[in-house]
Design a protein around this motif. Structure first.
Motif, PDB file in Angstrom:
ATOM      1  N   HIS A 185     -24.428   4.254 -25.079  1.00 56.61           N
ATOM      2  CA  HIS A 185     -23.309   4.905 -24.399  1.00 56.61           C
ATOM      3  C   HIS A 185     -22.628   5.879 -25.349  1.00 56.61           C
ATOM      4  N   GLY A 186     -22.016   6.903 -24.781  1.00 59.19           N
ATOM      5  CA  GLY A 186     -21.363   7.925 -25.593  1.00 59.19           C
ATOM      6  C   GLY A 186     -20.082   7.487 -26.270  1.00 59.19           C
ATOM      7  N   SER A 187     -19.589   6.296 -25.976  1.00 58.49           N
ATOM      8  CA  SER A 187     -18.346   5.830 -26.595  1.00 58.49           C
ATOM      9  C   SER A 187     -18.507   5.545 -28.084  1.00 58.49           C
ATOM     10  N   PHE A 188     -19.727   5.669 -28.612  1.00 54.09           N
ATOM     11  CA  PHE A 188     -19.927   5.423 -30.041  1.00 54.09           C
ATOM     12  C   PHE A 188     -19.114   6.393 -30.897  1.00 54.09           C
ATOM     13  N   VAL A 189     -18.766   7.575 -30.350  1.00 50.61           N
ATOM     14  CA  VAL A 189     -17.962   8.518 -31.139  1.00 50.61           C
ATOM     15  C   VAL A 189     -16.584   7.931 -31.432  1.00 50.61           C
ATOM     16  N   LEU A 190     -16.096   7.070 -30.551  1.00 45.88           N
ATOM     17  CA  LEU A 190     -14.838   6.383 -30.829  1.00 45.88           C
ATOM     18  C   LEU A 190     -14.989   5.471 -32.042  1.00 45.88           C
ATOM     19  N   GLY A 191     -16.147   4.837 -32.167  1.00 47.84           N
ATOM     20  CA  GLY A 191     -16.397   3.995 -33.328  1.00 47.84           C
ATOM     21  C   GLY A 191     -16.363   4.784 -34.622  1.00 47.84           C
ATOM     22  N   LEU A 192     -16.909   6.000 -34.606  1.00 48.55           N
ATOM     23  CA  LEU A 192     -16.851   6.845 -35.796  1.00 48.55           C
ATOM     24  C   LEU A 192     -15.417   7.224 -36.122  1.00 48.55           C
ATOM     25  N   ALA A 193     -14.634   7.542 -35.084  1.00 44.05           N
ATOM     26  CA  ALA A 193     -13.235   7.908 -35.305  1.00 44.05           C
ATOM     27  C   ALA A 193     -12.435   6.737 -35.867  1.00 44.05           C
ATOM     28  N   LEU A 194     -12.653   5.538 -35.345  1.00 43.47           N
ATOM     29  CA  LEU A 194     -11.945   4.359 -35.849  1.00 43.47           C
ATOM     30  C   LEU A 194     -12.301   4.101 -37.311  1.00 43.47           C
ATOM     31  N   ALA A 195     -13.554   4.273 -37.665  1.00 38.63           N
ATOM     32  CA  ALA A 195     -13.966   4.090 -39.052  1.00 38.63           C
ATOM     33  C   ALA A 195     -13.287   5.103 -39.956  1.00 38.63           C
ATOM     34  N   SER A 237     -26.421  14.217 -29.591  1.00 43.82           N
ATOM     35  CA  SER A 237     -25.754  12.968 -29.224  1.00 43.82           C
ATOM     36  C   SER A 237     -24.304  12.950 -29.692  1.00 43.82           C
ATOM     37  N   LEU A 238     -24.017  13.601 -30.834  1.00 41.99           N
ATOM     38  CA  LEU A 238     -22.649  13.637 -31.347  1.00 41.99           C
ATOM     39  C   LEU A 238     -21.759  14.560 -30.532  1.00 41.99           C
ATOM     40  N   TRP A 239     -22.337  15.633 -30.019  1.00 41.67           N
ATOM     41  CA  TRP A 239     -21.542  16.634 -29.317  1.00 41.67           C
ATOM     42  C   TRP A 239     -21.426  16.336 -27.822  1.00 41.67           C
ATOM     43  N   HIS A 240     -22.421  15.698 -27.263  1.00 38.11           N
ATOM     44  CA  HIS A 240     -22.468  15.541 -25.811  1.00 38.11           C
ATOM     45  C   HIS A 240     -21.270  14.784 -25.230  1.00 38.11           C
ATOM     46  N   PRO A 241     -20.782  13.694 -25.838  1.00 39.14           N
ATOM     47  CA  PRO A 241     -19.629  13.002 -25.230  1.00 39.14           C
ATOM     48  C   PRO A 241     -18.418  13.900 -25.029  1.00 39.14           C
ATOM     49  N   PHE A 242     -18.239  14.899 -25.887  1.00 33.88           N
ATOM     50  CA  PHE A 242     -17.097  15.798 -25.731  1.00 33.88           C
ATOM     51  C   PHE A 242     -17.302  16.768 -24.576  1.00 33.88           C
ATOM     52  N   GLN A 243     -18.562  17.082 -24.268  1.00 33.81           N
ATOM     53  CA  GLN A 243     -18.837  17.943 -23.114  1.00 33.81           C
ATOM     54  C   GLN A 243     -18.444  17.268 -21.805  1.00 33.81           C
ATOM     55  N   LEU A 244     -18.493  15.943 -21.778  1.00 33.06           N
ATOM     56  CA  LEU A 244     -18.144  15.214 -20.562  1.00 33.06           C
ATOM     57  C   LEU A 244     -16.669  15.311 -20.234  1.00 33.06           C
ATOM     58  N   MET A 245     -15.843  15.709 -21.203  1.00 37.58           N
ATOM     59  CA  MET A 245     -14.397  15.707 -21.022  1.00 37.58           C
ATOM     60  C   MET A 245     -13.873  16.994 -20.410  1.00 37.58           C
ATOM     61  N   GLN A 246     -14.738  17.924 -20.041  1.00 38.90           N
ATOM     62  CA  GLN A 246     -14.271  19.170 -19.442  1.00 38.90           C
ATOM     63  C   GLN A 246     -13.541  18.886 -18.125  1.00 38.90           C
ATOM     64  N   PRO A 247     -12.362  19.479 -17.916  1.00 40.27           N
ATOM     65  CA  PRO A 247     -11.583  19.203 -16.689  1.00 40.27           C
ATOM     66  C   PRO A 247     -12.370  19.455 -15.414  1.00 40.27           C
ATOM     67  N   ALA A 248     -13.201  20.490 -15.409  1.00 43.20           N
ATOM     68  CA  ALA A 248     -13.958  20.788 -14.193  1.00 43.20           C
ATOM     69  C   ALA A 248     -14.932  19.672 -13.851  1.00 43.20           C
ATOM     70  N   LEU A 249     -15.415  18.948 -14.862  1.00 42.74           N
ATOM     71  CA  LEU A 249     -16.398  17.896 -14.630  1.00 42.74           C
ATOM     72  C   LEU A 249     -15.742  16.572 -14.253  1.00 42.74           C
ATOM     73  N   THR A 250     -14.463  16.422 -14.530  1.00 44.39           N
ATOM     74  CA  THR A 250     -13.779  15.156 -14.257  1.00 44.39           C
ATOM     75  C   THR A 250     -12.828  15.235 -13.075  1.00 44.39           C
ATOM     76  N   ALA A 251     -12.720  16.418 -12.473  1.00 47.15           N
ATOM     77  CA  ALA A 251     -11.697  16.619 -11.440  1.00 47.15           C
ATOM     78  C   ALA A 251     -11.931  15.768 -10.203  1.00 47.15           C
ATOM     79  N   THR A 252     -13.177  15.434  -9.887  1.00 45.41           N
ATOM     80  CA  THR A 252     -13.465  14.712  -8.651  1.00 45.41           C
ATOM     81  C   THR A 252     -13.579  13.206  -8.838  1.00 45.41           C
ATOM     82  N   VAL A 253     -13.485  12.720 -10.070  1.00 40.82           N
ATOM     83  CA  VAL A 253     -13.751  11.314 -10.344  1.00 40.82           C
ATOM     84  C   VAL A 253     -12.432  10.587 -10.548  1.00 40.82           C
TER      85      VAL A 253
END
Length: 485
Positions: A185-195, A237-253
């Motif tokens: 899962h893409g949440s692994f970037v949070l693990g890097l940030a916490l570290a 893999s490092l960059w892709h989780p941030f692409q998911l955060m675009q407002p246009a991609l999350t507006a309907t969810v």
């Protein structure tokens, strides 16, 4: 203020924590087996289909193989390992097998959480904290990869915090967990940030010279970032989780919208509990951990799906400071008490394991029966003539996963990152509905029929009034339209 946990020997605590941790794990295992919303998310279907495709082809897709509108488009299937696990569980035991997999993930998460909390807190504080963590997870308790990713998230946080409490850098063996997490899962970037944040805390707390601490933590962070790229997609893999955060991609969810505080939210209970504790006890935390909590709170207030991350990680980060503020469990000294505790642990373990096995057997013997629901237009799809099913369709967003699962090609589905912001915005314009945008979209892709959610009243009204569209079937879940020549 620097915060360290008082070292406590494992044998001294062994008789205290296992029953509570095992009970938390058992409840975490049982709840998904009876939680009906677990299977009511449309994305579950396309995750299963993706895993099924990977098992059948013994390959990981790098381009779209499912949609009617984006065939061959680049697709980063960053949750591929979770999808394979989901498909394998489903192939082995159907919906019951998938529910058992989700139950095992939640059991491991709550078991690890309660175990760590009880190392720092005396009852009833671990019970309250574990309950709040579970409450924060329940709104997002769906059979999807993010549920499986809670296990490495919890284990990673425990490993980092345990190392900090001991005044050292984490062991390199935990890098294997990061490699696994990055493929789940893409949440692994949070693990890097916490570290990274905890590395800064370690440097601030280390007296001069800081060279050894800086070297140890820097090497660990570099190693974690390196193994996080050990996926089929490499650096993407490092960059892709941030692409998911675009407002246009999350507006309907819905899960990407802010939580609605007109209704009681688990986050509300957690914040009120923390506020009460902070006002009545001398709760002190290092600035780095305060920053972590504020960042988690911001994430949870911005996107409701992050309530579960804020609840889980927040409880683990607060455990040691709360232990200092509230007091910790004392360690027994009598050998007889330790022996009695070990005997109790074995008895608890046997009883709880038997209960878990019984529940698993009952779930497999009585699998859930799927029918029409908010993500499953089963009856409506059965009314579509076979010759029409192979033709291009215009579908509601939430039905895309089910169409893929039925081996039909949707107009759009939950992989908004693959479709891109331009396509998603055009789809939203067509679904507003804007007649010109709708006709342009259907003409461009040769759409011959439509599968629309029954509660999409403006879209239904447009199709009922357009001269070239005819209603074929409708029920409480979905409405089918056919485009006339």
């Amino acid at each position: 203020m620097e915060c360290h946990a008082t070292p406590v020997s494992t044998p001294a605590l062994a008789w205290r924590w296992p029953p509570f941790a095992l009970l938390a794990a058992l409840l975490g295992f049982l709840f998904p087996l009876v939680h009906r919303p677990l299977l009511l998310d449309g994305d579950t279907y396309w995750h299963l289909a993706a895993g099924r495709w990977m098992l059948a082809h013994q390959a990981i897709p790098h381009t779209d193989v499912f949609s009617a509108t984006m065939p061959g488009a680049p697709w980063v299937a960053h949750e591929w390992l979770s999808e394979v696990l989901m498909a394998a569980a489903f192939s082995a035991a159907g919906w019951g097998g998938l529910m058992l997999l989700c139950g095992a993930a939640l059991a491991a998460t709550l078991g690890l959480t309660s175990h760590y909390l009880q190392r720092h807190l005396a009852q009833p504080a671990p019970l309250v904290c574990t309950t709040l963590v579970a409450a924060c997870i329940v709104p997002s308790l769906f059979a999807r990869p993010h549920l499986l990713a809670l296990v490495p998230l919890c284990a990673w946080c425990v490993a980092l915090l345990t190392a900090r409490d001991a005044g050292r850098a984490p062991s390199w063996r935990w890098l294997a967990l990061m490699a696994l997490w990055a493929n789940l899962h893409g949440s692994f970037v949070l693990g890097l940030a916490l570290a990274g944040v905890l590395a800064l805390e370690a440097l601030a707390a280390t007296p001069a010279p800081r060279g050894p601490a800086l070297r140890q933590w820097s090497l660990f962070l570099l190693g974690a970032a390196a193994v996080a790229m050990c996926t089929p997609f490499g650096w993407r893999s490092l960059w892709h989780p941030f692409q998911l955060m675009q407002p246009a991609l999350t507006a309907t969810v819905a899960e990407w919208q802010p939580p609605n505080f007109n209704h009681l939210q688990p986050l509300t209970l957690a914040l009120l509990t923390l506020l009460y504790t902070a006002l009545t006890r001398p709760l002190r935390m290092p600035p780095a951990r305060v920053f972590m909590l504020l960042a988690l709170l911001y994430m949870a207030l911005k996107h409701s799906r992050h309530q579960m991350i804020a609840g889980l990680v927040g409880a683990l980060v607060l455990a040691a400071p709360l232990g200092l503020a509230l007091g910790r469990p004392g360690a027994p000294h009598a050998d007889g008490a330790r022996a009695q505790g070990a005997s109790a642990w074995r008895a608890w373990g046997a009883v709880l394991l038997a209960m878990a096995l019984l529940a698993a057997g009952l779930r497999l013997a009585m699998p859930p029966q799927r029918g029409d629901d908010q993500a499953t237009p089963m009856t409506a799809l059965a009314q579509v003539p076979p010759a029409l099913l192979s033709q291009p369709v215009f579908n509601s967003y939430e039905f895309g996963g089910y169409l893929i699962y039925r081996q039909l090609r949707p107009y759009i589905d939950g992989r908004a990152d693959m479709y891109g912001s331009d396509f998603v915005l055009a789809y939203l314009a067509a679904f507003q509905p804007d007649r010109a945008a709708f006709e342009q979209a259907t003409d461009r892709y040769g759409v011959r029929w439509a599968l629309i959610a029954a509660d999409s009243h403006p879209m239904l009204y447009l199709l009922d009034t357009l001269p070239h569209w005819r209603r074929l079937y409708g029920d409480r879940v979905a409405v089918v339209y056919v485009r006339q020549p």
